[in-house]
Design a protein around this motif. Structure first.
Motif, mmCIF file in Angstrom:
data_model
loop_
_atom_site.group_PDB
_atom_site.id
_atom_site.type_symbol
_atom_site.label_atom_id
_atom_site.label_comp_id
_atom_site.label_asym_id
_atom_site.label_seq_id
_atom_site.Cartn_x
_atom_site.Cartn_y
_atom_site.Cartn_z
ATOM 1 N N THR A 49 0.839 -1.201 0.000
ATOM 2 C CA THR A 49 0.000 0.000 0.000
ATOM 3 C C THR A 49 0.873 1.248 0.000
ATOM 4 O OG1 THR A 49 -0.231 0.166 2.416
ATOM 5 C CG2 THR A 49 -1.790 -1.239 1.255
ATOM 6 N N GLU A 50 2.029 1.184 0.670
ATOM 7 C CA GLU A 50 2.958 2.314 0.626
ATOM 8 C C GLU A 50 3.475 2.514 -0.798
ATOM 9 O OE1 GLU A 50 3.290 4.150 3.184
ATOM 10 O OE2 GLU A 50 2.528 2.881 4.789
ATOM 11 N N THR A 51 3.673 1.414 -1.514
ATOM 12 C CA THR A 51 4.095 1.503 -2.910
ATOM 13 C C THR A 51 3.018 2.154 -3.764
ATOM 14 O OG1 THR A 51 5.416 -0.509 -2.628
ATOM 15 C CG2 THR A 51 4.927 0.163 -4.879
ATOM 16 N N MET A 52 1.753 1.814 -3.505
ATOM 17 C CA MET A 52 0.655 2.433 -4.232
ATOM 18 C C MET A 52 0.605 3.938 -3.958
ATOM 19 S SD MET A 52 -2.216 -0.545 -3.649
ATOM 20 C CE MET A 52 -3.485 0.156 -4.704
ATOM 21 N N HIS A 53 0.838 4.311 -2.703
ATOM 22 C CA HIS A 53 0.889 5.736 -2.369
ATOM 23 C C HIS A 53 2.018 6.422 -3.141
ATOM 24 C CE1 HIS A 53 -0.916 4.698 1.869
ATOM 25 N NE2 HIS A 53 -1.817 4.645 0.905
ATOM 26 N N PHE A 54 3.206 5.806 -3.101
ATOM 27 C CA PHE A 54 4.370 6.390 -3.772
ATOM 28 C C PHE A 54 4.114 6.574 -5.260
ATOM 29 C CE2 PHE A 54 8.592 5.273 -5.839
ATOM 30 C CZ PHE A 54 9.055 6.578 -5.830
ATOM 31 N N GLN A 55 3.553 5.553 -5.897
ATOM 32 C CA GLN A 55 3.313 5.616 -7.341
ATOM 33 C C GLN A 55 2.355 6.764 -7.674
ATOM 34 O OE1 GLN A 55 4.999 4.110 -9.466
ATOM 35 N NE2 GLN A 55 3.872 3.310 -11.207
ATOM 36 N N THR A 56 1.338 6.910 -6.851
ATOM 37 C CA THR A 56 0.372 7.990 -7.072
ATOM 38 C C THR A 56 1.029 9.352 -6.912
ATOM 39 O OG1 THR A 56 -1.496 6.637 -6.316
ATOM 40 C CG2 THR A 56 -1.775 9.034 -6.241
ATOM 41 N N TRP A 57 1.769 9.511 -5.816
ATOM 42 C CA TRP A 57 2.298 10.838 -5.504
ATOM 43 C C TRP A 57 3.437 11.253 -6.424
ATOM 44 C CZ3 TRP A 57 -1.232 13.343 -3.560
ATOM 45 C CH2 TRP A 57 -2.008 12.893 -2.482
ATOM 46 N N GLN A 58 4.270 10.308 -6.858
ATOM 47 C CA GLN A 58 5.335 10.736 -7.766
ATOM 48 C C GLN A 58 4.750 11.159 -9.108
ATOM 49 O OE1 GLN A 58 8.251 8.373 -9.681
ATOM 50 N NE2 GLN A 58 7.216 6.423 -9.361
ATOM 51 N N ASP A 59 3.650 10.541 -9.508
ATOM 52 C CA ASP A 59 2.979 10.948 -10.737
ATOM 53 C C ASP A 59 2.456 12.375 -10.607
ATOM 54 O OD1 ASP A 59 1.778 10.771 -13.276
ATOM 55 O OD2 ASP A 59 -0.107 10.083 -12.406
ATOM 56 N N LYS A 60 1.834 12.685 -9.460
ATOM 57 C CA LYS A 60 1.266 14.018 -9.256
ATOM 58 C C LYS A 60 2.356 15.063 -9.080
ATOM 59 C CE LYS A 60 -2.467 11.838 -9.638
ATOM 60 N NZ LYS A 60 -2.968 11.712 -11.026
ATOM 61 N N ALA A 61 3.454 14.712 -8.410
ATOM 62 C CA ALA A 61 4.537 15.668 -8.198
ATOM 63 C C ALA A 61 5.094 16.161 -9.531
ATOM 64 C CB ALA A 61 5.648 15.037 -7.367
ATOM 65 N N GLY A 62 5.097 15.284 -10.524
ATOM 66 C CA GLY A 62 5.603 15.665 -11.836
ATOM 67 C C GLY A 62 4.788 16.742 -12.513
ATOM 68 N N ASN A 63 3.583 17.015 -11.976
ATOM 69 C CA ASN A 63 2.724 18.059 -12.540
ATOM 70 C C ASN A 63 2.934 19.413 -11.868
ATOM 71 O OD1 ASN A 63 1.523 16.118 -14.195
ATOM 72 N ND2 ASN A 63 -0.094 15.670 -12.706
ATOM 73 N N ALA A 64 3.872 19.502 -10.937
ATOM 74 C CA ALA A 64 4.103 20.767 -10.227
ATOM 75 C C ALA A 64 4.478 21.859 -11.229
ATOM 76 C CB ALA A 64 5.203 20.596 -9.187
ATOM 77 N N PRO A 65 3.768 22.970 -11.233
ATOM 78 C CA PRO A 65 4.073 24.023 -12.203
ATOM 79 C C PRO A 65 5.444 24.640 -11.944
ATOM 80 C CG PRO A 65 2.446 24.778 -10.599
ATOM 81 C CD PRO A 65 2.618 23.315 -10.383
ATOM 82 N N PRO A 66 6.241 24.857 -12.997
ATOM 83 C CA PRO A 66 7.558 25.474 -12.816
ATOM 84 C C PRO A 66 7.412 26.885 -12.244
ATOM 85 C CG PRO A 66 7.330 24.519 -15.017
ATOM 86 C CD PRO A 66 5.968 24.517 -14.404
ATOM 87 N N LEU A 67 8.234 27.202 -11.252
ATOM 88 C CA LEU A 67 8.202 28.545 -10.674
ATOM 89 C C LEU A 67 9.399 28.742 -9.761
ATOM 90 C CD1 LEU A 67 7.275 28.356 -7.411
ATOM 91 C CD2 LEU A 67 5.082 27.834 -8.445
ATOM 92 N N THR A 68 9.666 29.977 -9.459
ATOM 93 C CA THR A 68 10.633 30.362 -8.436
ATOM 94 C C THR A 68 9.918 31.282 -7.462
ATOM 95 O OG1 THR A 68 12.565 30.170 -9.873
ATOM 96 C CG2 THR A 68 12.795 31.562 -7.941
ATOM 97 N N ALA A 69 10.093 31.031 -6.180
ATOM 98 C CA ALA A 69 9.433 31.847 -5.163
ATOM 99 C C ALA A 69 10.386 32.058 -3.995
ATOM 100 C CB ALA A 69 8.141 31.190 -4.686
ATOM 101 N N VAL A 70 10.186 33.164 -3.301
ATOM 102 C CA VAL A 70 10.987 33.488 -2.125
ATOM 103 C C VAL A 70 10.070 33.530 -0.905
ATOM 104 C CG1 VAL A 70 12.457 35.218 -1.019
ATOM 105 C CG2 VAL A 70 12.662 34.799 -3.470
ATOM 106 N N ASP A 71 10.466 32.826 0.143
ATOM 107 C CA ASP A 71 9.702 32.815 1.391
ATOM 108 C C ASP A 71 9.739 34.224 1.988
ATOM 109 O OD1 ASP A 71 8.880 32.548 4.104
ATOM 110 O OD2 ASP A 71 9.472 30.448 4.117
ATOM 111 N N PRO A 72 8.593 34.877 2.156
ATOM 112 C CA PRO A 72 8.590 36.237 2.681
ATOM 113 C C PRO A 72 9.018 36.329 4.140
ATOM 114 C CG PRO A 72 6.349 35.409 2.480
ATOM 115 C CD PRO A 72 7.240 34.390 1.831
#
Length: 389
Positions: free
Chosen positions: A278-301
């Motif tokens: 089940t941890e593997t199923m979680h990992f597979q799901t989340w790595q797929d979604k992480a790849g959709n993170a929009p490119p950006l640069t941000a600074v912590d205020p």
């Protein structure tokens, strides 16, 4: 003192007085295991004394050996920690219902997370529910066998987010810190590299998917309502969470099969190899979604720390975002054909390695010396368990 214990001691030593929510206690070290005098949690250590005693790890008491109990108690503690931070994510960006109650959500944070996938809030809810059932089952099984369960209640002392939407009753009662994370995202390239396996190439350096997350400290949840005032930074917070999810789950992905190799009881083996996938199923799901993170640069205020999320839809197979199946790699011997596998799965020192990994991440910043001692005891006991015949 080995390298892992040295790192843990360093982490405890670096806790500033302001972050120490429980006063410093005295460590009574014997053979690298701390016997802790902790007034509020004294009963915990008293009731768990048999778990860390000198009895034969293969001696069967109440239907389970001490070694097998240790193999379940350590992941039970990790599942308690996982449930704690997943509950924080669910309160702010998931779905609150009768299965996972608490919190009212933050619409802007939920929308930022859902940029990666419109069902992210549903997945967060379901992952949270899974981790809660894991620690409940493991501890109930231990108790049914007359063995001490994992108990982290004395360490629920961390502040967590105070933003609108959190469960107000849990402010100051968290186990984990999601606001000062340093994420090792080398797992991304490790699973895409067909030439190397950390079990066979322990010195190989796998490149980071998000190099700026591997340095400094980053928040994965809104700390206060002020974080909601900066849309670009809020998306960076959501992106950080999106990479934290698989970073955590790939650890469990390896931990369970590694510990299973030490189990003596077939039933304990069955438990470990049933929860692990089940941890593997979680990992597979989340790595797929992480790849959709929009490119950006941000600074912590607040801290001034910068983070950059690069565009991962690239031709280089080590980084491209849609190659999420484990690339076949060397396994057991380079004389054998490559095989698509979970990696690493070597079992020596795996529990202490997992604890060091989580500590290096910053997940426990602000925890007490007693917490580190207790977790070290659990990890050392799990690593000492023997398979037997």
């Amino acid at each position: 003192m080995n390298e892992v214990e040295s790192q843990m001691s360093s982490e405890v030593a670096n806790l500033s007085p302001a972050r120490r929510t429980v006063p410093r206690r005295t460590f009574l070290c014997r053979m690298g295991l701390g016997a802790v005098a902790l007034a509020p949690g004294a009963a915990l250590f008293s009731s768990a004394s048999k778990a860390f005693g000198d009895e034969d790890e293969n001696e069967i008491q109440n239907g389970i050996t001490a070694g097998d109990a240790a193999l379940l108690r350590f992941p039970a503690a990790l599942e308690l920690l996982e449930a704690d931070f997943w509950i924080q994510y669910n309160e702010l960006g998931g779905i609150q219902d009768s299965e996972v109650p608490g919190g009212t959500g933050i619409e802007a944070y939920t929308e930022a997370i859902n940029v990666l996938d419109e069902d992210m809030n549903v997945y967060i809810h379901d992952n949270t529910d899974d981790e809660i059932t894991h620690h409940q089952f493991l501890n109930a099984y231990l108790v049914s066998k007359g063995a001490a369960p994992a108990n982290l209640n004395p360490f629920r002392t961390l502040m967590g987010s105070t933003a609108t939407g959190v469960n107000r009753n849990k402010i100051g009662r968290r186990l984990t810190n999601l606001t000062q994370l340093t994420l090792d995202t080398s797992w991304w390239t490790r699973y895409r590299d067909g030439a190397h396996n950390p079990d066979l190439d322990p010195n190989h350096v796998f490149p980071q998917a998000i190099p700026t997350l591997a340095v400094n400290q980053h928040t994965a949840i809104p700390r206060t309502d002020n974080d909601l005032k900066h849309p670009n930074f809020l998306q960076a917070i959501a992106n950080t969470a999106a990479f934290h999810f698989p970073t955590i789950e790939q650890g469990g992905n390896s931990l369970y099969p590694s510990l299973a190799q030490r189990a003596r009881s077939v039933e304990v083996l069955r438990i470990l190899i049933s929860i692990g996938p089940t941890e593997t199923m979680h990992f597979q799901t989340w790595q797929d979604k992480a790849g959709n993170a929009p490119p950006l640069t941000a600074v912590d205020p607040v801290t001034g720390v910068s983070v950059t999320f690069p565009h991962l839809d690239v031709s280089n197979e080590l980084f491209t975002n849609n190659l999420i199946m484990p690339e076949p790699c060397p396994f057991l011997s380079r004389n054998l054909p490559r095989c698509s596998i979970i990696r690493p799965t070597k079992t020596q020192g795996v529990a202490m390695g997992a604890l060091k990994f989580l500590t290096d991440m910053g997940l426990f910043i602000g925890q007490s010396p007693a917490f580190f001692s207790y977790m070290t005891q659990l990890a050392r006991a799990a690593d000492a368990a023997q398979r037997g015949i």
